[in-house]
Design a protein around this motif. Structure first.
Motif, PDB file in Angstrom:
ATOM      1  N   LEU A 166      86.358 -14.774  92.057  1.00 52.05           N
ATOM      2  CA  LEU A 166      87.695 -15.298  91.770  1.00 52.05           C
ATOM      3  C   LEU A 166      87.875 -15.521  90.266  1.00 52.05           C
ATOM      4  O   LEU A 166      86.986 -16.073  89.615  1.00 52.05           O
ATOM      5  CB  LEU A 166      87.882 -16.650  92.465  1.00 52.05           C
ATOM      6  CG  LEU A 166      88.359 -16.660  93.907  1.00 52.05           C
ATOM      7  CD1 LEU A 166      88.277 -18.083  94.458  1.00 52.05           C
ATOM      8  CD2 LEU A 166      89.773 -16.124  94.028  1.00 52.05           C
ATOM      9  N   ARG A 223      91.223  -6.969  94.755  1.00 55.66           N
ATOM     10  CA  ARG A 223      90.943  -8.360  94.371  1.00 55.66           C
ATOM     11  C   ARG A 223      91.241  -8.569  92.897  1.00 55.66           C
ATOM     12  O   ARG A 223      90.991  -7.686  92.069  1.00 55.66           O
ATOM     13  CB  ARG A 223      89.473  -8.687  94.667  1.00 55.66           C
ATOM     14  CG  ARG A 223      89.135  -8.532  96.139  1.00 55.66           C
ATOM     15  CD  ARG A 223      87.639  -8.568  96.355  1.00 55.66           C
ATOM     16  NE  ARG A 223      87.119  -9.920  96.335  1.00 55.66           N
ATOM     17  CZ  ARG A 223      86.793 -10.599  97.443  1.00 55.66           C
ATOM     18  NH1 ARG A 223      86.958 -10.053  98.627  1.00 55.66           N
ATOM     19  NH2 ARG A 223      86.322 -11.804  97.353  1.00 55.66           N
ATOM     20  N   GLY A 260      83.131 -16.212  96.957  1.00 50.84           N
ATOM     21  CA  GLY A 260      84.210 -16.538  96.027  1.00 50.84           C
ATOM     22  C   GLY A 260      83.857 -16.395  94.558  1.00 50.84           C
ATOM     23  O   GLY A 260      84.684 -16.663  93.694  1.00 50.84           O
ATOM     24  N   HIS A 286      86.602 -21.469  95.945  1.00 50.72           N
ATOM     25  CA  HIS A 286      87.770 -21.318  96.800  1.00 50.72           C
ATOM     26  C   HIS A 286      89.027 -21.140  95.970  1.00 50.72           C
ATOM     27  O   HIS A 286      89.138 -21.705  94.878  1.00 50.72           O
ATOM     28  CB  HIS A 286      87.948 -22.550  97.692  1.00 50.72           C
ATOM     29  CG  HIS A 286      86.666 -23.023  98.311  1.00 50.72           C
ATOM     30  ND1 HIS A 286      86.139 -22.427  99.437  1.00 50.72           N
ATOM     31  CD2 HIS A 286      85.802 -23.998  97.938  1.00 50.72           C
ATOM     32  CE1 HIS A 286      84.985 -23.037  99.742  1.00 50.72           C
ATOM     33  NE2 HIS A 286      84.755 -23.983  98.851  1.00 50.72           N
ATOM     34  N   GLY A 287      89.982 -20.401  96.517  1.00 54.64           N
ATOM     35  CA  GLY A 287      91.264 -20.234  95.856  1.00 54.64           C
ATOM     36  C   GLY A 287      91.961 -19.009  96.412  1.00 54.64           C
ATOM     37  O   GLY A 287      91.316 -18.161  97.043  1.00 54.64           O
ATOM     38  N   GLU A 288      93.268 -18.935  96.188  1.00 59.45           N
ATOM     39  CA  GLU A 288      94.021 -17.769  96.655  1.00 59.45           C
ATOM     40  C   GLU A 288      93.836 -16.607  95.684  1.00 59.45           C
ATOM     41  O   GLU A 288      93.116 -15.669  95.968  1.00 59.45           O
ATOM     42  CB  GLU A 288      95.505 -18.137  96.786  1.00 59.45           C
ATOM     43  CG  GLU A 288      95.850 -18.813  98.103  1.00 59.45           C
ATOM     44  CD  GLU A 288      95.487 -17.942  99.317  1.00 59.45           C
ATOM     45  OE1 GLU A 288      95.841 -16.744  99.305  1.00 59.45           O
ATOM     46  OE2 GLU A 288      94.840 -18.459 100.255  1.00 59.45           O
ATOM     47  N   ARG A 289      94.463 -16.732  94.518  1.00 65.79           N
ATOM     48  CA  ARG A 289      94.286 -15.678  93.510  1.00 65.79           C
ATOM     49  C   ARG A 289      93.459 -16.148  92.322  1.00 65.79           C
ATOM     50  O   ARG A 289      93.056 -15.352  91.491  1.00 65.79           O
ATOM     51  CB  ARG A 289      95.641 -15.151  93.045  1.00 65.79           C
ATOM     52  CG  ARG A 289      96.364 -14.377  94.138  1.00 65.79           C
ATOM     53  CD  ARG A 289      97.548 -13.609  93.598  1.00 65.79           C
ATOM     54  NE  ARG A 289      97.186 -12.650  92.567  1.00 65.79           N
ATOM     55  CZ  ARG A 289      96.687 -11.432  92.806  1.00 65.79           C
ATOM     56  NH1 ARG A 289      96.464 -11.051  94.039  1.00 65.79           N
ATOM     57  NH2 ARG A 289      96.412 -10.621  91.810  1.00 65.79           N
ATOM     58  N   GLU A 290      93.246 -17.452  92.234  1.00 62.97           N
ATOM     59  CA  GLU A 290      92.426 -18.019  91.166  1.00 62.97           C
ATOM     60  C   GLU A 290      91.629 -19.173  91.732  1.00 62.97           C
ATOM     61  O   GLU A 290      91.947 -19.688  92.801  1.00 62.97           O
ATOM     62  CB  GLU A 290      93.321 -18.550  90.036  1.00 62.97           C
ATOM     63  CG  GLU A 290      93.902 -17.470  89.172  1.00 62.97           C
ATOM     64  CD  GLU A 290      94.606 -18.027  87.961  1.00 62.97           C
ATOM     65  OE1 GLU A 290      94.406 -19.214  87.651  1.00 62.97           O
ATOM     66  OE2 GLU A 290      95.354 -17.267  87.329  1.00 62.97           O
ATOM     67  N   GLU A 344      90.463 -22.647  92.694  1.00 67.21           N
ATOM     68  CA  GLU A 344      91.119 -23.944  92.901  1.00 67.21           C
ATOM     69  C   GLU A 344      90.120 -25.062  93.203  1.00 67.21           C
ATOM     70  O   GLU A 344      90.392 -26.227  92.965  1.00 67.21           O
ATOM     71  CB  GLU A 344      92.138 -23.844  94.050  1.00 67.21           C
ATOM     72  CG  GLU A 344      93.341 -22.969  93.686  1.00 67.21           C
ATOM     73  CD  GLU A 344      94.115 -22.470  94.907  1.00 67.21           C
ATOM     74  OE1 GLU A 344      93.925 -23.036  95.997  1.00 67.21           O
ATOM     75  OE2 GLU A 344      94.877 -21.501  94.753  1.00 67.21           O
TER      76      GLU A 344
END
Ligand code: FAD
Ligand code: FES
Lengths: 86, 493
Positions: free
Chosen positions: B130, A46, B127, B227-231, B233
């Motif tokens: 993140l 991650r 999350g 929420h977010g994919e790699r960061e 959002e």
């Protein structure tokens, strides 16, 4: 916010230049440049960057000048520092 | 005889600086150790050479300069352990530190003042690991210490009055602060507990600043997922009932979240010496001190957040009382400061009581939500440990690995205790900071107050200075952690 600072300099992150204002930490300079994650975790892969910002959480570990692992949020950036991310 | 200081102070925030200066003015030989490159601690964090308009900063800088003239400053030094010195010197202490270049430094003193401050207490939620999710203090440290605004579209969430300076600071620096979500209280800013504590001006200032920047302040609302994919959002903001159960949710697009649920006092050094602890109103273990700021261990004082979170005014006052009673142990504590301390302590207690963490947050988590970020331990594994029969914090830790990683439970400790139903206990960390095996191997070299290694007063304490005994090219904040320190090595508690 930057006008209170003196002359800016650069460090490189994976070969790419990143501007620093004197007194900033490596982590702050990366974050300001929009680089918000610079390592991945051992198990889940991650992405991680700054979290606590004061040296407590160890999320921000980074390799600087070939010497891992440093807490980016505590380490003062110096001209020419080479940061490599993983 | 190797030199010993009359007093060693750990922590260069308002408490440590006031304590060290008071003692130094009374003629004691004093050394102050701080891991930061500059004095200031969390509140007076300021970039080199810059003077942002922090109330009280000018006064603090004057104190710092006066201190630099009269005491030795070991900046960029992490104190990782403290022990009683062998009895031949009527007790006393040896403080083990890591210098900026990674080398070990030992400091001997007759007395010790613990002024190590606190760190943020985050709560886990889906999350929260993140990138883009920061602690409220982290966002504040970026802004105050580095001149960096943490993001463009920022949500501030958590509980406690500290959310207010964070939100107004970010908005004032140009960020679009989308809202302050205070999980506690149903009252809103107009009846904020700051008012009841005679801080009407401060509360009004925040209300005005938030209104000017059109930042909504909402109580009984919290961020319950990121929420977010790699960061980051977006976040899910929930309306809560009294117990923080979710009533309804909505999604808010943002790139940054600053979140915090109060502070955790840093008391490791006191615990290492066997100082008695108690639970503050919010459950945090803190060091027990008397009216003179003495802990239960002779020769050890504590001031500021390690004696209970209470803000910078109280921290400075307690530092002064400590410095005074360290230098004149049998003097009565002067009346006016003692009364002011009681008032500020009562105020601190009232604030802690006004912002309790309610149990509903535990239902914000899913089975796969990471509870321990370092060891990547999900909620399911923490629950399993409990089902396997773990009834105390240590067994939960051993079975689940929560709290075993780099941070040693500093981040997840409170949450894990709540989730497993075991009381929040005092931390047991034989090492307060990671340290290299090399440093452990080289436990020699006591730092000598008479030595010429670091003339005091020759430099501006507010600028970066070459560390004492450091080699050319070493720097404050350098080599604070090291590859050679292992997780297992730190976990022999
Ligand atoms: C990240 C953060 C940001 C904050 N920002 C604000 C703010 O903007 N406004 C506000 O009103 N309050 C703020 N606070 C609350 C703040 O803690 C207090 O109001 C005040 O700073 C307390 O003063 P202190 O002297 O007790 O501790 P601090 O100011 O926290 O000083 C403690 C010092 O001890 C040092 N230290 C700790 N452990 C070690 C060790 N083992 N070795 C060496 N050095 C060590 C730290 O580097 C730090 O400089 C913040 C708190 C945190 C955690
Ligand atoms: S961000 Fe937490 S240790 Fe650096």
């Amino acid at each position: 916010m930057t006008d209170a600072f003196e002359i800016a300099f650069e460090i490189t992150v994976d070969g790419r230049p990143v501007p620093v204002t004197p007194g900033q930490t490596v982590g702050a300079a990366l974050h300001a440049a929009g680089i918000r994650s610079w390592r991945t975790t051992r198990l889940g892969g991650r992405p991680r960057g700054l979290f606590c910002g004061i040296g407590v959480c160890f999320d921000c570990l980074v390799t600087v000048n070939g010497r891992p692992p440093e807490r980016a949020c505590l380490l003062q950036a110096r001209p020419g520092d080479e940061v490599t991310t993983s | 005889m190797t030199g010993r200081y009359d007093l060693a102070v750990v922590g260069g925030g308002p408490a440590g600086v006031a304590g060290a200066l008071t003692a130094a003015l009374a003629g004691l030989s004093v050394v102050l150790v701080d891991s930061g490159a500059r004095l200031g601690g969390q509140y007076f964090r300021h970039p080199a050479g810059a003077h942002p308009g922090t109330p009280g900063l000018d006064r603090f800088l004057r104190q710092s300069r006066a201190l630099a003239d009269r005491a030795d400053l070991l900046l960029g030094h992490q104190a990782w352990a403290v022990e009683h010195t062998a009895a031949e010197h009527d007790g006393g202490f040896t403080l083990r530190c890591t210098a900026p270049d990674g080398s070990p430094v030992a400091v001997a003193s007759r007395r010790l003042l613990i002024a190590t401050g606190a760190h943020d207490r985050p709560l886990p939620f889906p999350g929260w690991d993140l990138p883009g999710v920061l602690t409220a203090g982290g966002a504040q440290a970026l802004l105050k210490g580095n001149g960096v605004v943490a993001g463009r579209r920022i949500v501030v969430a958590g509980t406690g009055p500290f959310l207010l300076p964070v939100a107004t600071g970010l908005a004032g620096a140009g960020a679009d602060v989308l809202g302050v979500f205070e999980a506690g209280g149903g009252l809103g800013l107009a009846r904020h507990p700051l008012l009841a504590a005679g801080k009407a001006g401060e509360a009004a200032g925040y209300a005005l600043a938030l209104a000017r920047h059109r930042v909504p302040y909402r109580t009984r609302q919290a961020v319950v997922a990121a929420h977010g994919e790699r960061e980051l959002e977006a976040v899910t903001v929930a309306r809560l009932d009294r117990d923080w159960n979710v009533l309804s949710t909505r999604r808010v697009a943002c790139d940054t979240l600053a979140t915090g649920y109060g502070f955790v006092p840093q008391i490791d050094l006191g615990v290492q010496l066997g100082c008695r602890t108690r639970a503050d109103p919010d459950g945090s273990p803190v060091l027990v001190v008397d009216a003179r700021q003495r802990t239960s261990v002779p020769g050890v004082w504590a001031a500021g957040e390690p004696a209970g979170v209470g803000g910078r005014e109280l921290a400075e006052l307690e530092g002064r009382i400590a410095g005074r009673t360290i230098s004149a142990e049998h003097d009565p504590v002067p009346g006016a400061p003692a009364r002011r301390r009681e008032r500020l302590r009562a105020f601190a207690r009232a604030l802690l009581e006004a912002y309790p963490i309610r149990p509903g947050w535990q239902r914000w988590l899913r089975d796969d939500t990471l509870v321990c970020r370092c060891e990547e331990v999900p909620l399911a594994r923490v629950r399993e440990a409990r089902e396997l029969g773990a009834t105390d914090a240590r067994s939960v830790k051993l079975l689940s690995r929560a709290g075993m990683g780099w941070c040693q439970g500093r981040v997840c400790g409170h949450a894990v205790a709540c989730l497993t139903g075991v009381p929040v206990t005092q931390p047991r960390r034989p090492l307060a900071q990671p340290v290299t095996l090399g440093a452990l191997a080289a436990l020699t070299d006591t730092h000598d107050p008479a030595g010429a290694q670091h003339p005091a007063g020759s430099q501006d304490p507010t600028g970066p200075r070459e560390p004492a005994g450091g080699q050319a090219g070493s720097r404050a904040g350098d080599r604070n952690s090291s590859a050679a320190s292992t997780t297992d090595g730190k976990d022999s508690a």
